[in-house]
Motif scaffolding. Sequence first.
Motif, PDB file in Angstrom:
ATOM      1  N   GLU A   1       0.835  -1.289  -0.061  1.00 18.09           N
ATOM      2  CA  GLU A   1       0.098  -0.109   0.028  1.00 18.09           C
ATOM      3  C   GLU A   1       0.876   1.291  -0.151  1.00 18.09           C
ATOM      4  O   GLU A   1       0.482   2.284  -0.385  1.00 18.09           O
ATOM      5  N   ILE A   2       2.133   0.942   0.424  1.00 18.71           N
ATOM      6  CA  ILE A   2       3.073   2.348   0.428  1.00 18.71           C
ATOM      7  C   ILE A   2       3.449   2.432  -1.152  1.00 18.71           C
ATOM      8  O   ILE A   2       3.327   3.874  -1.209  1.00 18.71           O
ATOM      9  N   VAL A   3       3.689   1.652  -1.933  1.00 16.79           N
ATOM     10  CA  VAL A   3       3.977   1.684  -3.248  1.00 16.79           C
ATOM     11  C   VAL A   3       2.812   2.303  -4.040  1.00 16.79           C
ATOM     12  O   VAL A   3       2.784   3.033  -4.934  1.00 16.79           O
ATOM     13  N   GLY A   4       1.694   1.887  -3.726  1.00 22.27           N
ATOM     14  CA  GLY A   4       0.494   2.144  -4.067  1.00 22.27           C
ATOM     15  C   GLY A   4       0.109   3.611  -3.993  1.00 22.27           C
ATOM     16  O   GLY A   4      -0.283   4.269  -5.056  1.00 22.27           O
ATOM     17  N   GLY A   5       0.412   4.046  -2.714  1.00 22.04           N
ATOM     18  CA  GLY A   5       0.118   5.544  -2.528  1.00 22.04           C
ATOM     19  C   GLY A   5       1.189   6.263  -3.123  1.00 22.04           C
ATOM     20  O   GLY A   5       0.700   7.566  -3.699  1.00 22.04           O
ATOM     21  N   ALA A   6       2.252   5.691  -3.278  1.00 24.59           N
ATOM     22  CA  ALA A   6       3.394   6.617  -4.004  1.00 24.59           C
ATOM     23  C   ALA A   6       2.937   6.638  -5.507  1.00 24.59           C
ATOM     24  O   ALA A   6       3.311   7.931  -6.076  1.00 24.59           O
ATOM     25  N   ALA A   7       2.611   5.883  -5.951  1.00 19.13           N
ATOM     26  CA  ALA A   7       2.168   5.804  -7.511  1.00 19.13           C
ATOM     27  C   ALA A   7       0.897   6.998  -7.703  1.00 19.13           C
ATOM     28  O   ALA A   7       0.829   7.603  -8.567  1.00 19.13           O
ATOM     29  N   ALA A   8      -0.039   6.918  -6.479  1.00 22.59           N
ATOM     30  CA  ALA A   8      -1.060   8.135  -6.887  1.00 22.59           C
ATOM     31  C   ALA A   8      -0.372   9.443  -6.467  1.00 22.59           C
ATOM     32  O   ALA A   8      -0.771  10.339  -7.367  1.00 22.59           O
ATOM     33  N   GLU A   9       0.563   9.380  -5.597  1.00 21.76           N
ATOM     34  CA  GLU A   9       1.331  10.789  -5.585  1.00 21.76           C
ATOM     35  C   GLU A   9       2.063  11.230  -6.892  1.00 21.76           C
ATOM     36  O   GLU A   9       1.942  12.579  -7.285  1.00 21.76           O
ATOM     37  N   VAL A  10       2.672  10.220  -7.292  1.00 18.65           N
ATOM     38  CA  VAL A  10       3.387  10.543  -9.009  1.00 18.65           C
ATOM     39  C   VAL A  10       2.325  10.987  -9.812  1.00 18.65           C
ATOM     40  O   VAL A  10       2.512  12.067 -10.603  1.00 18.65           O
ATOM     41  N   ALA A  11       1.288  10.027  -9.687  1.00 13.66           N
ATOM     42  CA  ALA A  11       0.209  10.416 -11.078  1.00 13.66           C
ATOM     43  C   ALA A  11      -0.293  12.080 -10.847  1.00 13.66           C
ATOM     44  O   ALA A  11      -0.533  12.486 -11.866  1.00 13.66           O
ATOM     45  N   VAL A  12      -0.748  12.368  -9.601  1.00  8.83           N
ATOM     46  CA  VAL A  12      -1.094  13.598  -9.429  1.00  8.83           C
ATOM     47  C   VAL A  12      -0.082  14.707  -9.600  1.00  8.83           C
ATOM     48  O   VAL A  12      -0.381  15.832 -10.159  1.00  8.83           O
ATOM     49  N   ALA A  13       1.106  14.473  -9.300  1.00  8.68           N
ATOM     50  CA  ALA A  13       2.358  15.390  -9.624  1.00  8.68           C
ATOM     51  C   ALA A  13       2.172  15.409 -11.128  1.00  8.68           C
ATOM     52  O   ALA A  13       2.275  16.692 -11.562  1.00  8.68           O
ATOM     53  N   LEU A  14       2.312  14.491 -11.934  1.00  2.00           N
ATOM     54  CA  LEU A  14       2.293  14.255 -13.409  1.00  2.00           C
ATOM     55  C   LEU A  14       1.225  15.284 -14.175  1.00  2.00           C
ATOM     56  O   LEU A  14       1.338  15.960 -14.865  1.00  2.00           O
ATOM     57  N   LEU A  15      -0.049  15.172 -13.367  1.00  2.00           N
ATOM     58  CA  LEU A  15      -1.240  15.778 -13.970  1.00  2.00           C
ATOM     59  C   LEU A  15      -1.072  17.185 -13.749  1.00  2.00           C
ATOM     60  O   LEU A  15      -1.612  17.921 -14.365  1.00  2.00           O
ATOM     61  N   LYS A  16      -0.306  17.526 -12.601  1.00  2.00           N
ATOM     62  CA  LYS A  16      -0.185  19.122 -12.436  1.00  2.00           C
ATOM     63  C   LYS A  16       1.023  19.947 -13.034  1.00  2.00           C
ATOM     64  O   LYS A  16       1.317  20.934 -12.938  1.00  2.00           O
ATOM     65  N   GLY A  17       1.559  18.855 -13.988  1.00  2.00           N
ATOM     66  CA  GLY A  17       2.889  19.384 -14.695  1.00  2.00           C
ATOM     67  C   GLY A  17       4.103  19.333 -13.489  1.00  2.00           C
ATOM     68  O   GLY A  17       4.953  19.989 -14.022  1.00  2.00           O
ATOM     69  N   GLU A  18       4.075  18.492 -12.405  1.00  2.00           N
ATOM     70  CA  GLU A  18       5.258  18.919 -11.492  1.00  2.00           C
ATOM     71  C   GLU A  18       6.156  17.699 -11.831  1.00  2.00           C
ATOM     72  O   GLU A  18       5.602  16.612 -12.380  1.00  2.00           O
ATOM     73  N   LYS A  19       7.331  17.816 -11.296  1.00  2.00           N
ATOM     74  CA  LYS A  19       8.232  16.954 -11.325  1.00  2.00           C
ATOM     75  C   LYS A  19       8.382  16.054 -10.030  1.00  2.00           C
ATOM     76  O   LYS A  19       8.739  16.501  -8.804  1.00  2.00           O
ATOM     77  N   PRO A  20       8.021  14.685  -9.892  1.00  2.00           N
ATOM     78  CA  PRO A  20       7.878  13.880  -8.539  1.00  2.00           C
ATOM     79  C   PRO A  20       9.352  13.896  -8.130  1.00  2.00           C
ATOM     80  O   PRO A  20      10.315  13.792  -8.739  1.00  2.00           O
TER      81      PRO A  20
END
Length: 365
Positions: A292-311
């Motif tokens: 669930e840690i990497v699952g949550g991390a994947a969500a964080e990366v996805a949202v960062a990419l949606l915002k045009g940010e660099k994870p």
Amino acid sequence: MARRRGQRQLAWIGIGTAALLATACGANDTAGGSGGSGGDAANAKVAFLMPDTGSTRYELKDRPGFEKRLKELCPGCQPLYNNADGSADKQQQQFNSALAQGAKVIVLDPVDSKAAASLVNAAKSKGVKVIAYDRPIPDIPVDFYVSFDNEKIGKEIATSLIEKIKADGAVPAGSGILIVNGSPTDAAAGLIKKGVHSAADSSGLTVLAEYDTIEWKPENAQKFVSGQLSRFPGKIVGVIAANDGTAGGTIAAFKAAGVNPTPPVSGNDATVAGLQLIIAGDQYNTISKPSEIVGGAAAEVAVALLKGEKPETTGDLFGSPSKLYDPTLVTQDDLKAEIIDKKIQTPAELCTSEYAAACQKLGIS
């Protein structure tokens, strides 16, 4: 004349409406442009495509961890979940369906790491971001890779097992170990294998035989080990198995052959079944990596990419920015501290009637 004036008024109204629509569309494109294919990032669709149901972790840990964190970071985002049941063809259909549904980001744990390159290309052609998850995609750079450190996992389970074998006494001449790897189509399994060999090749122990387990299926591992028990009777002093499923298959082969006690067997994933085998003394180690840690991390990366940010990254792997998490080795000695006390599993989940007495011996209640 009146008719011409009416026509001119309608024309100007049409031009004004078109301009307003263009402005609105432009605003939406700006909001969702970082997602790669337009639309509003705050309401984007994010696909989470897992490879198989052979391991219970994807349904019980990865998916809930991903969806929970995505909802926290992007309440309007819509997760699109699918599991390929071990079929690369089915995963391709699910990937194409996610594209057709307008997914802005696809988190992909590939059934076949090599074949997944064509999926990444399909996404790139539509401006859709791809996050490789758990299993890397070596043949083509992706937008991000999130995983536990698989090479380190292999090295740790192998080192621990080898130390156990040596601590148990001198290894008789002609004896040695088996190596039971993961699926040959899984690049993460290749990294685990590399880590295993970094420890095994310099251990002084003989590798009697080695096998790449088709589709990670425990029954395939069991069949292989059964064959080696006939080939090397009384000579197998330990087995480095790449995960708890292949470890379970290995142990089943020993039990079916009447080998008691079983020699040390490694594992990985800290599944309930694997932890119970450790409690019973049939499996020697596993790796705790709360997915669930990497699952949550994947969500964080996805949202960062949606915002045009660099994870945030820990480096690069196969040309892709990556974030790798450290695994934790678990044996009987620290199972209570690492699993029970950290609330990864509960005594009720592990100490069913068959394992109750063994749990008590380990102070788990």
